[in-house]
Structure formats: C-alpha cells, structure tokens
Write a protein that holds these residues in place. Structure first.
Motif, short mmCIF file in Angstrom:
data_model
loop_
_atom_site.label_atom_id
_atom_site.label_comp_id
_atom_site.label_asym_id
_atom_site.label_seq_id
_atom_site.Cartn_x
_atom_site.Cartn_y
_atom_site.Cartn_z
N ASP A 1 -2.47 2.09 9.44
CA ASP A 1 -2.45 3.20 8.50
C ASP A 1 -3.86 3.67 8.16
OD1 ASP A 1 0.32 3.01 8.28
OD2 ASP A 1 0.15 1.44 6.75
N MET B 1 -6.39 5.60 1.65
CA MET B 1 -7.56 5.54 0.76
C MET B 1 -8.36 4.23 0.95
SD MET B 1 -7.34 8.29 -1.49
CE MET B 1 -6.14 9.63 -1.40
N PHE C 1 0.99 6.14 9.55
CA PHE C 1 0.87 6.87 8.28
C PHE C 1 -0.57 7.28 8.04
CE2 PHE C 1 -0.24 6.73 3.76
CZ PHE C 1 0.70 7.56 3.20
N SER D 1 0.85 -1.18 0.00
CA SER D 1 0.00 0.00 0.00
C SER D 1 0.89 1.23 0.00
CB SER D 1 -0.86 0.01 1.25
OG SER D 1 -0.04 0.27 2.38
N PRO D 2 0.29 2.41 -0.31
CA PRO D 2 1.08 3.64 -0.25
C PRO D 2 1.77 3.76 1.11
CG PRO D 2 -1.06 4.08 -1.19
CD PRO D 2 -1.09 2.64 -0.74
N ALA D 3 1.07 3.31 2.13
CA ALA D 3 1.63 3.42 3.46
C ALA D 3 2.91 2.60 3.60
CB ALA D 3 0.61 2.95 4.48
N GLU D 4 2.87 1.37 3.05
CA GLU D 4 4.07 0.54 3.13
C GLU D 4 5.19 1.16 2.32
OE1 GLU D 4 3.07 -3.99 3.35
OE2 GLU D 4 1.54 -2.97 2.19
N ARG E 1 -2.92 3.06 -9.01
CA ARG E 1 -3.33 4.07 -8.03
C ARG E 1 -2.15 4.76 -7.41
NH1 ARG E 1 -7.98 0.96 -4.59
NH2 ARG E 1 -8.70 -0.28 -6.35
N GLU F 1 5.61 4.25 1.88
CA GLU F 1 6.10 5.37 2.67
C GLU F 1 7.24 4.93 3.58
OE1 GLU F 1 6.20 9.27 4.11
OE2 GLU F 1 5.21 8.42 2.35
N LYS F 2 7.18 3.68 3.99
CA LYS F 2 8.20 3.19 4.90
C LYS F 2 9.50 2.83 4.17
CE LYS F 2 4.56 1.49 7.67
NZ LYS F 2 3.60 0.42 7.43
N LEU G 1 -5.06 10.92 -5.65
CA LEU G 1 -4.89 9.68 -4.89
C LEU G 1 -3.58 9.63 -4.11
CD1 LEU G 1 -6.23 7.19 -7.59
CD2 LEU G 1 -7.40 7.82 -5.49
N ASP G 2 -2.97 10.79 -3.88
CA ASP G 2 -1.69 10.86 -3.16
C ASP G 2 -0.65 9.94 -3.79
OD1 ASP G 2 -2.90 12.57 -1.42
OD2 ASP G 2 -2.70 11.32 0.36
N ALA H 1 -4.05 -1.94 -9.06
CA ALA H 1 -3.64 -1.45 -7.75
C ALA H 1 -2.37 -0.59 -7.87
CB ALA H 1 -3.40 -2.63 -6.81
N ARG I 1 3.22 15.83 9.96
CA ARG I 1 3.76 16.39 8.72
C ARG I 1 2.66 16.60 7.68
NH1 ARG I 1 6.24 13.88 4.17
NH2 ARG I 1 7.50 15.37 3.02
N LEU J 1 7.71 17.12 -1.71
CA LEU J 1 6.89 16.33 -0.77
C LEU J 1 7.31 14.87 -0.78
CD1 LEU J 1 3.37 17.79 -1.61
CD2 LEU J 1 4.94 18.49 0.20
N GLY J 2 8.26 14.53 -1.64
CA GLY J 2 8.73 13.15 -1.69
C GLY J 2 8.15 12.36 -2.85
#
Ligand SMILES: Nc1ncnc2c1ncn2[C@@H]1O[C@H](COP(=O)(O)OP(=O)(O)OP(=O)(O)O)[C@@H](O)[C@H]1O
Ligand SMILES: [Mg+2]
Lengths: 280, 111
Positions: free
Chosen positions: B19, B22, B52, A7-10, A97, A12-13, A173-174, A94, B86, A205-206
C-alpha cells in the motif's frame, strides 16, 4: 514498541457495509444533570447517520463521546472495532488519524492561511514532505471547490467558505469517517445546499458520516438513517422516508419546525422560584 | 511497502509492492526524488502489486511529474489496479499520467 492498528489501507479491504462505529448504553451526566441516558448507535462504512435534537439535547456531548474526546459515565464506544477509552494513548492517536471532525463555522485558526489550515493535520501527524503536502492541500481544496484560495486568511472568507475549508482540513488525512457538528448552522439557504451536497459527495466516496444538524431539509437530504435525541434518549429512528411519514408527535414537531407540540420550550434545569428561594 | 528500482535501456522501472499511504509515501517520495534528481528521462512505475493508494500516494506521483517535466522527463504508470485507477479518477488527475497495461507496454509504448 509498535502498536498494531489496521491502516487505512487494511480498512479499505473491509467489505462495504462493515461496521466502523458502535456505541452501546452511553450514559453521561454533568453535575448530576443527566444529558445522555442510554444511547445505542452504530454506523457502517459509507453510511450517513444524522443525529437531530433540540439545542441542549446532548448532540455535541454524544459526538464528543463517539470521538473519544469525552468519557461516558457508562457504556462503550468501538471505533473501527477498537474499544475507545480502553486502548493505549498511542493506539488512540493512530485511530484518530482515521476520522475527521468538522466543527461549526469551520473552527479555523485565524492566524494561518487557508492552505496552512488544511495542511495542519498533515504536518502534525505525517512525515510527508512539504511539496507533497502542498499538492494534497490543493487536491482537498479542489474537492470542496476552493482551489485558488490557498493564500487567503480566514477573516477574508464568508461563513460558507470557512466551513468548506474546515471540511477540506477534515479530509486531509483521507479519513474513513467524518463527524460533522452542525455544519450548516449560520449559513444562508444557498450555502446550506452547497454544504449539504458536499456532505453527500464525500459520503459517496465511501466515507462514513455522523452529522449533527438542526436543518431538517439538509438532514433528510444527506441521511441514510436519522435518530432523534430527546431528554437524553433516542426517541425515534428511521430512514428519511420513515421520518417524513411518521406520526410521532415529537418527531413531527421537529420535522415541521413548529413551536407548539409535546416538546416543551422550558429547558431550565431548575425552577426559578426554587432557585431564588433556595438560598444558593 | 517494498520498492525496487532497476534500469532497462535508460528507463527506470520502479516496482512497488504494498500500500502507498500516509505512512509509506515518504519512502516512495525519496526513491523517486532521487531519480528526478539524476534527471532520469523516463520513469515507469510498476503498480501491479499496489492494492491501495491514498491522496499522499497520488500527490507523490504528481510531485515526481512536476520535477521531471522541466528537464523533459516522463512518468508512466504501469498495471494500476482498480483501486488506484479509482482514486486517480476521483482526484481528476487521470489525464496527467500515461497509463499502460503492463511494464512491457510502458517500456515499448509511445507516450
Ligand atoms: N463540559 C460540560 N460541563 C457541564 N455541562 C455540560 C458540559 N457539556 C455539555 N453540558 C450540558 O449538557 C447539555 C447538552 O449539551 P450539548 O452541548 O451536548 O447539547 P447540544 O444538543 O449539542 O446543543 P446545541 O444544539 O445547542 O449545540 C447542556 O445542558 C449543556 O449545558
Ligand atoms: Mg451542540
């Protein structure tokens, strides 16, 4: 069946500087005409890569292949570590996105308001409710300096505004990665500067960025690295400072915007005489 | 993501684990709209275990505030980590929410 996609969250890590895009040995021909003959590219998280090259040099083709919209004849593309074209459609969706695309002049849907254009990917690809979507739309329009323009129709916008709405939509969708295809073409110098600054702000913003542009000033302002496509190959690669300082005549002609130089103006695939006499 | 809601002296403490993105925001949204629907006067969001949050998470918090304000309700954030801080800051929405170091502080503190 659920497909395991980070996921985007993962994502991010992932450490800053992790590779999010890699293309190796990309070749592509149309009707026997070679457009790309062995392209290697890579992009790290938060990095901005600029692809320059003359009209018809294969920049858009290259972008389409990187995004998985087109298959290369040879070579491979990895997006976020996954092999594009070799994963199930569901996993590719997926993956989609996680990146956004900014087309020339925004490519907005003319029958939809500004807000509805930005909301489009959120409505299509998420289960967020309408109230939350409307807030995200405002956040994204704020990010591109167009808060308050929600109810306008694309026909009521200037070229630069359309382009910014296109960017807001690409940001909906970030995404972790943005592809821009000539984001400043057709804009006046002031608007070009505004879009250039926006691309830089977003990258800070990365978000990783791949930017195709003709505009040298804008290219040098946004890039961490630039590559120059010529005759289907990457003929030069470097940081903005390296590109500015290079003596390579191909690059110099492009950077200096001169008509004379090693790049021939003639781009026809076939010779006129041959064509006329060839009996086609 | 996991959401647990408990009540303490009329305050709803919503603990979120995982997290908020979306994919998971809709679940948070329904948990929170239930609370604002009941006109819960104070909602404390325990963000200590949220590594996150993306725009959809922020938008969900903003919508909760929009629903709470008309009846005089409050939404407080407790223990947000640096990623969450942030994105709040980047969205220019920091000023919307009282931010507390811990749930205890959020329960005790004046807005
Ligand atoms: N779907 C297609 N079918 C046939 N030929 C194509 C197709 N797409 C691109 N081409 C050809 O490939 C070459 C490269 O096109 P491409 O659009 O990638 O160039 P470009 O560098 O983006 O040009 P511009 O700067 O004008 O946008 C051109 O000769 C074009 O005609
Ligand atoms: Mg093109």
């Amino acid at each position: 069946m659920t497909v395991k996609v980070p996921s985007p969250a993962e994502q991010e890590k992932l450490p800053a500087g992790a590779e999010i895009l890699r293309a190796e040995g990309i070749r592509k021909s149309y009707d026997g005409h070679r457009v790309l003959s062995g392209i290697d590219l890579s992009l790290r998280k938060g990095e901005t890569l600029v692809i320059m090259g003359r009209s018809g040099s294969g920049k858009t083709t290259c972008l389409r292949i990187l995004m998985g919209q087109e298959r290369p004849d040879e070579g491979s593309v990895h997006l976020f570590g996954r092999p594009v074209g070799r994963i199930p459609a569901k996993e590719m969706n997926a993956l989609r996105r996680r990146f956004g695309v900014v087309f020339q002049s925004g490519a907005l849907l003319n029958s939809l308001t500004v807000a509805d254009n930005v909301a489009l990917p959120l409505r299509e690809l998420t289960k967020l409710d309408e109230k939350v979507i409307r807030i995200i739309v405002k956040m994204k329009l704020d990010q591109v300096g167009l808060l308050g323009f929600e109810h306008l129709m694309p026909a009521q916008l200037s070229g630069g505004m359309k382009q910014r709405v296109g960017i807001a939509r690409a940001l909906a969708l970030d995404p972790e990665l943005l592809f821009y295809d000539e984001p400043t073409s057709g804009l006046d110098p002031v608007m070009t500067a505004v879009i250039t600054k926006l691309i830089r702000d977003i990258s800070r913003l990365g978000v990783g960025s791949v930017v195709v542009t003709h505009d040298m000033k804008s290219a040098l302002a946004v890039a961490d690295r630039l590559v120059m496509l010529y005759m289907g190959e990457i003929v030069a690669e470097g940081t903005p400072d390296e590109i500015r300082a290079t003596q390579d005549p191909l690059v110099r002609q492009f950077v200096d915007g001169r008509a004379e130089g090693p790049i021939p103006l003639q781009t026809a695939r076939v010779d006129l005489l041959e064509d006329l006499l060839g009996g086609g | 993501m996991r959401i647990r809601t408990r009540f303490q002296e009329g305050v709803a403490v919503v603990s979120i684990e995982g997290d908020v993105d979306m994919y998971t925001s809709p679940e948070l949204r329904s948990a929170l709209s239930e609370l604002t629907g009941e006109r819960v006067p104070r909602i404390v969001l325990d963000l200590g275990a949220v590594p996150f949050m993306d725009s959809s998470g922020i938008a969900t918090l903003v919508q909760t505030l929009k629903e709470a304000r008309p009846y005089g309700g409050e939404v407080r954030l407790a223990a947000p980590g640096k990623n969450v801080l942030r994105i709040l800051e980047l969205s220019n929405l920091m000023a919307l929410f009282p931010i507390h170091g811990s749930v205890e502080e959020a329960l005790r503190g004046e807005a």
